[in-house]
Design a protein around this motif. Structure first.
Motif, PDB file in Angstrom:
ATOM      1  N   MET A   8      -1.526   4.503   2.360  1.00 44.67           N
ATOM      2  CA  MET A   8      -1.988   4.914   3.683  1.00 44.67           C
ATOM      3  C   MET A   8      -2.244   3.677   4.531  1.00 44.67           C
ATOM      4  N   PRO A   9      -2.024   3.780   5.848  1.00 45.82           N
ATOM      5  CA  PRO A   9      -2.300   2.623   6.719  1.00 45.82           C
ATOM      6  C   PRO A   9      -3.795   2.365   6.810  1.00 45.82           C
ATOM      7  N   THR A  10      -4.149   1.099   6.911  1.00 44.26           N
ATOM      8  CA  THR A  10      -5.556   0.736   7.077  1.00 44.26           C
ATOM      9  C   THR A  10      -5.937   0.602   8.541  1.00 44.26           C
ATOM     10  N   GLN A  11      -4.955   0.605   9.416  1.00 50.70           N
ATOM     11  CA  GLN A  11      -5.232   0.526  10.844  1.00 50.70           C
ATOM     12  C   GLN A  11      -4.035   1.068  11.607  1.00 50.70           C
ATOM     13  N   THR A  12      -4.302   1.713  12.725  1.00 52.61           N
ATOM     14  CA  THR A  12      -3.254   2.254  13.578  1.00 52.61           C
ATOM     15  C   THR A  12      -3.476   1.754  14.998  1.00 52.61           C
TER      16      THR A  12
ATOM     17  N   PHE B  91      -2.612 -10.981  -0.651  1.00 48.93           N
ATOM     18  CA  PHE B  91      -1.389 -10.188  -0.602  1.00 48.93           C
ATOM     19  C   PHE B  91      -0.937 -10.054   0.851  1.00 48.93           C
ATOM     20  N   ASN B  92       0.373 -10.188   1.061  1.00 47.16           N
ATOM     21  CA  ASN B  92       0.905 -10.092   2.410  1.00 47.16           C
ATOM     22  C   ASN B  92       0.951  -8.646   2.887  1.00 47.16           C
ATOM     23  N   ASP B  93       0.835  -8.475   4.183  1.00 52.52           N
ATOM     24  CA  ASP B  93       0.755  -7.156   4.792  1.00 52.52           C
ATOM     25  C   ASP B  93       1.956  -6.926   5.704  1.00 52.52           C
ATOM     26  N   ILE B  94       2.161  -5.671   6.095  1.00 56.90           N
ATOM     27  CA  ILE B  94       3.332  -5.265   6.869  1.00 56.90           C
ATOM     28  C   ILE B  94       2.898  -4.388   8.036  1.00 56.90           C
TER      29      ILE B  94
ATOM     30  N   ASN C 142      -1.505  -2.660   4.116  1.00 58.14           N
ATOM     31  CA  ASN C 142      -1.909  -3.845   3.361  1.00 58.14           C
ATOM     32  C   ASN C 142      -1.212  -3.866   2.005  1.00 58.14           C
ATOM     33  N   GLY C 143      -0.891  -5.078   1.566  1.00 59.37           N
ATOM     34  CA  GLY C 143      -0.258  -5.234   0.277  1.00 59.37           C
ATOM     35  C   GLY C 143      -1.268  -5.314  -0.849  1.00 59.37           C
ATOM     36  N   HIS C 144      -0.789  -5.041  -2.051  1.00 56.48           N
ATOM     37  CA  HIS C 144      -1.616  -5.197  -3.255  1.00 56.48           C
ATOM     38  C   HIS C 144      -0.685  -5.463  -4.422  1.00 56.48           C
ATOM     39  N   ALA C 145      -1.210  -5.518  -5.619  1.00 60.77           N
ATOM     40  CA  ALA C 145      -0.426  -5.947  -6.772  1.00 60.77           C
ATOM     41  C   ALA C 145       0.737  -5.016  -7.070  1.00 60.77           C
ATOM     42  N   SER C 146       0.665  -3.760  -6.651  1.00 63.88           N
ATOM     43  CA  SER C 146       1.725  -2.791  -6.950  1.00 63.88           C
ATOM     44  C   SER C 146       2.622  -2.504  -5.752  1.00 63.88           C
ATOM     45  N   GLY C 147       2.437  -3.185  -4.650  1.00 62.34           N
ATOM     46  CA  GLY C 147       3.269  -2.947  -3.474  1.00 62.34           C
ATOM     47  C   GLY C 147       2.437  -2.808  -2.225  1.00 62.34           C
TER      48      GLY C 147
ATOM     49  N   ASP D 101      -0.877 -12.719   5.283  1.00 66.77           N
ATOM     50  CA  ASP D 101      -2.083 -12.180   4.635  1.00 66.77           C
ATOM     51  C   ASP D 101      -3.130 -11.913   5.709  1.00 66.77           C
ATOM     52  N   LEU D 102      -3.078 -10.735   6.278  1.00 69.79           N
ATOM     53  CA  LEU D 102      -3.934 -10.407   7.409  1.00 69.79           C
ATOM     54  C   LEU D 102      -5.407 -10.352   7.023  1.00 69.79           C
ATOM     55  N   ASN D 103      -5.710  -9.745   5.878  1.00 69.91           N
ATOM     56  CA  ASN D 103      -7.103  -9.573   5.474  1.00 69.91           C
ATOM     57  C   ASN D 103      -7.557 -10.587   4.437  1.00 69.91           C
ATOM     58  N   GLN D 104      -6.736 -11.624   4.202  1.00 75.00           N
ATOM     59  CA  GLN D 104      -7.118 -12.743   3.344  1.00 75.00           C
ATOM     60  C   GLN D 104      -7.506 -12.302   1.934  1.00 75.00           C
TER      61      GLN D 104
END
Length: 860
Positions: A337-341, A306-309, A328-333, A300-303
């Motif tokens: 779009m990426p939140t950071q590159t 939800f776990n992130d990839i 970043n993860g959320h309730a639907s997957g 959970d990178l952004n606390q």
């Protein structure tokens, strides 16, 4: 090392190529695989190695972990010395995993001679296991009896899971304790007690691509499964699967050429071992970037629960330097779009840097409460550690009270030099709150509030209509320090400048607030600077209106009228011909006309002399190209009921006998807000009894102007207007009437005002002597150079709640396809007749070929 303000990670570099695990939670170290490293093993070339790198803030000093010091093993069979294993180029360290104090390192390209009499060896792979902090090592090679082709591995529930993608779908799961217990140095460990594995099936299943779902068009050759990661993305307690297909192809932007962009598939586990694909899939955007070559669960990178990839794109970027994209993860997957590159820092040379070739995450190396990420750059022998920075959840609010500024109510005072003046003002307040996990005790913010900023026009430079009362400036910047979990507010006032300092009273006054973390604030205990959560709304906007002289609804409906009279009816050739045009401008509407003005285009024969005496009028003369104009201010606002008389003086010294009249073009106009209207208006209902135009809908007026700026006249000109009266069977516009100025002959194929409705507010039509600027013929009209005329059409809006969509009929599509096929057949036939498909003989006849020199024949 220091963290860039724009990144969610900091970074520190260590050397060698990358695959990694972690161990020793009290003393953090990093294991980095170097699969092409040379070792001290005798007669082994590029056997590969694993490095242990203690993590620190500065550069790390890495040391070799000696999993295997022996060279290639040989057996004596029938008095013949036979080499049975081949460790050169085995890529030892290409796979490295750790779990607690247990470390597993594999060589996926290790060769073993499965049969002594066989003339060649098979790629079986081998692994080494350590369960006591890298003190002793156990070799484990379960594929020596089978043909494999590389390993992937992970630790799960105290067991090792190995995958051999080149074998017959082999998969093993063995306990680490059983492996150590069964190991004997002089014995090759092929299997252990309790080992679970898949078995070979009949040959009919060869090349069946078992396990791949979806059309083969999308999976065959896309390397579906090249990278796989398991993590609970949607926080439902069950682990989900993320699968990379780095060579997935899709059609390019032109729809013709296929491009290899890569794709990542997300499968959510709904019930035990029941996976549901999450659509749409994540797609790469850069050709040959190999998006999905590597995957790493980040935790959970952004606390946010939800776990992130992290997804590797090792050949992506503008210069193919490699990219890593954070989803970043959320309730639907996963987010679409990426939140950071993250971009590689090494330019692509003869060999790509391959930044993102391998990834590892979900470990808090610096113990700051957030998981970190390690990125391998295979082509430049680098591994980069990205340290996750603490996340700040911040929100701001902005409020104006009241939102309507009344220029007549002056409740505040400001100093203007030695003078104190009364001004109209309103209250402005903003609040800021912030919280987060593992943050410093105090957080610093920079807040900037900008007041109304108008766009530049041709008439006036940009001007701020409101200023802060304390500073008399259009912006406010504050540095705020607040405790984690706290909230702070700030109150101030803004005032409206005097009416003579600006013209625009109709546009909204926008007030914007922008906030960010203070870049000069102190770092936290781990040397990192927090960042705002990526969903944070940084910019907040509110607006106020200036109270107008337009009634309770604050909407002005002016009705401007203009009448013009001349003091003489004749002018003479060769004379100065002084004349005065007296005009009467009136506003007979229910509201004021803002920025009202008289606009006049001067004929080429006349010059402007000035304003007649005793006239309180301000006019400006403008010349652009060959057009000379006069603009006179009639009031801002020109209030309802105003009747203004004024005179303008001219001379006409350049008369010619070509024309028998001198024509002046005058127009009275004002601005309106908004300049765009949405129909139908809110809560509007069409009347059942249609008697007036307003019973159908609100009035729309279109004004068209024809101008000839060329050096010559135009004859037989036609203006054709097409208006959407109906759309998909629904009434849209109802035409009422056409009003013309100048010698125009207008006709319509549609009956105007077919219902004979009464129009209450017809456009004011002012007939002014010497107003025409066109010459008329018998059946056509001639548009003179620099001539102009006006055509006005009034419409009544009707039934515009429908969204217009025009669908091409199916028969047109079929006809177009058949026509295209016919054209293609005709083109092929013509090329055939021209001999395009005949193969040419470069040597002519057989006799000519026989006469070629031997050298030429050999070259041929």
């Amino acid at each position: 090392g220091p963290s860039p303000p724009s990144d969610q990670f900091g970074r520190v570099a260590s050397s060698k190529k990358f695959q990694t695990g972690f161990l020793r939670p009290s003393i953090v170290s990093i294991l980095i695989g170097a699969p092409k490293a040379n070792t001290s093993q005798p007669n082994v070339n590029e056997g590969g190695s694993v490095y242990l790198c203690p993590w620190s803030q500065g550069q790390s000093n890495c040391s070799v972990v000696h999993f295997d010091n022996e060279g290639d093993r040989r057996f004596h069979v029938n008095d013949v010395d036979v080499q049975v294993e081949f460790k050169s180029h085995q890529w030892f360290g290409a796979t490295v995993r750790s779990h607690g104090n247990t470390v597993l390192a594999c060589a996926p390209r290790y060769y073993w001679r499965t049969e002594h009499a066989a003339p060649f060896s098979d790629v079986t792979g081998t692994c080494y296991l350590s369960v006591d902090n890298l003190k002793t090592f156990v070799e484990y090679a379960p594929c020596r009896s089978h043909q494999s082709g590389g390993f992937s591995c992970l630790f799960q529930d105290g067991k090792i899971v190995l995958g051999g993608p080149g074998s017959f779908y082999w998969q093993g799961k063995s306990s680490t304790k059983e492996i150590v217990k069964a190991y004997y140095p002089s014995y090759f460990l092929l299997s252990v007690t309790g080992q679970i594995q898949t078995h070979q099936v009949q040959g009919s299943y060869d090349d069946s691509y078992l396990g791949e779902h979806g059309p083969l068009l999308h999976t065959m050759g896309s390397y579906f499964g090249y990278a796989v990661a398991a993590t609970d993305i949607n926080n439902d307690g069950m682990e989900d699967l993320v699968v990379g297909a780095p060579m997935f192809m899709q059609r390019g932007s032109n729809g013709l050429r296929w491009e290899e962009v890569g794709r990542v598939y997300v499968y959510l586990q709904r019930r035990p071992l029941l996976f549901e694909p999450r659509l749409p899939h994540l797609g790469g955007t850069q050709a040959f970037g190999r998006f999905g070559s590597s995957l790493a669960p980040l935790g959970d990178l952004n606390q946010d629960g939800f776990n992130d990839i992290a997804i590797g794109c090792p050949f992506g970027g503008d210069d193919q330097q490699g990219l890593v994209l954070i989803y970043n993860g959320h309730a639907s997957g996963l987010m679409d779009m990426p939140t950071q590159t993250l971009a590689g820092q090494w330019a692509s040379g003869t060999f790509p840097a391959s930044f993102g070739y391998a990834l590892r995450g979900n470990k808090d190396l610096d113990h700051n409460g957030y998981p970190d990420l390690i990125v391998g750059a295979f082509g430049v022998d680098k591994a980069v550690l990205y340290r996750a920075r603490p996340i700040v959840n911040a929100s701001a609010s902005l409020m104006l009270q009241p939102t309507m500024i009344n220029p007549e109510e002056k409740s505040c005072t400001v100093s203007n030099g030695n003078e104190t003046i009364s001004v109209s003002c309103v209250n402005l307040s903003f609040c800021l709150s912030a919280n987060g996990k593992h943050l410093p005790a105090d957080l610093g913010f920079v807040v900037e509030v900008q007041l109304d900023h108008l766009k530049q026009t041709q008439k006036e430079s940009s001007v701020r209509r409101t200023l802060f009362l304390d500073s008399q400036q259009p912006s406010l910047r504050k540095t705020i320090t607040m405790a984690n979990g706290g909230r702070t507010c700030h109150d101030t006032r803004i005032y409206l400048r005097s009416e003579g300092e600006f013209r625009d009273k109709l546009s909204p006054i926008y007030v914007t607030l922008n906030f960010s973390l203070d870049p000069l604030a102190s770092l936290d205990l781990h040397g990192l600077r927090p960042i705002l959560k990526y969903q944070t709304t940084h910019l907040i906007e509110q607006k106020a209106q200036i109270q107008l002289d337009c009634g309770e609804d604050n909407i002005c409906v002016p009705d401007l009228k203009l009448a013009v009279y001349g003091d003489r009816t004749e002018v003479y050739l060769g004379d100065d011909n002084s004349l005065t045009l007296t005009f009467n401008a009136r506003n007979e509407g229910e509201g004021g006309a803002y920025e009202a003005e008289l606009y006049m285009v001067l004929p080429p024969d006349a010059d402007y002399s000035g304003i007649a005496r005793n006239n309180a009028l301000t006019c400006s003369y403008e010349a652009e190209n060959q057009t000379r104009s006069l603009v006179c201010d009639l009031g801002n606002p020109m209030k309802s009921g105003t009747s203004l008389w004024a005179g303008l003086r001219f001379t006409v010294p350049r008369l010619k006998d070509t024309y028998n009249t001198v024509q002046f073009e005058l127009q009275i106009r004002s601005v309106s807000r908004p300049d765009k209207l949405l129909f139908p208006p809110p809560n509007w209902r069409m009347s059942h009894s249609l008697q007036e135009g307003q019973d159908i809908g609100s009035e729309i007026q279109h004004v068209y102007e024809l101008v000839n700026n060329g050096p010559s006249m135009i004859s037989q000109s036609v203006l054709e207007l097409r208006c959407p009266l109906r759309a998909q069977g629904h009434e849209l516009l109802y035409p009422v009437e056409i009003i013309t100025q100048g010698p125009l002959n207008c006709s319509s194929n549609h009956t105007l005002n077919a219902l004979k409705l009464k129009v209450r507010n017809k456009l004011a039509r002012t007939h002014v002597h010497m107003h025409r600027c066109m010459q008329a013929g018998t059946h056509t009209h001639t548009l003179a150079h620099n001539g102009c005329t006006r055509l006005l059409i009034i419409y009544i809006h009707r039934h515009s709640s429908q969204i217009l969509q025009y669908i091409v009929p199916l028969w047109i599509i079929i006809l177009a396809i058949l026509a295209g096929l016919l054209l293609l057949a005709l083109l092929i036939y013509v090329l055939y007749k021209m001999g395009f498909f005949k193969r040419s003989n470069p040597y002519g006849t057989a006799m000519e070929k026989a006469q070629l020199k031997p050298q030429a024949s050999s070259e041929a």
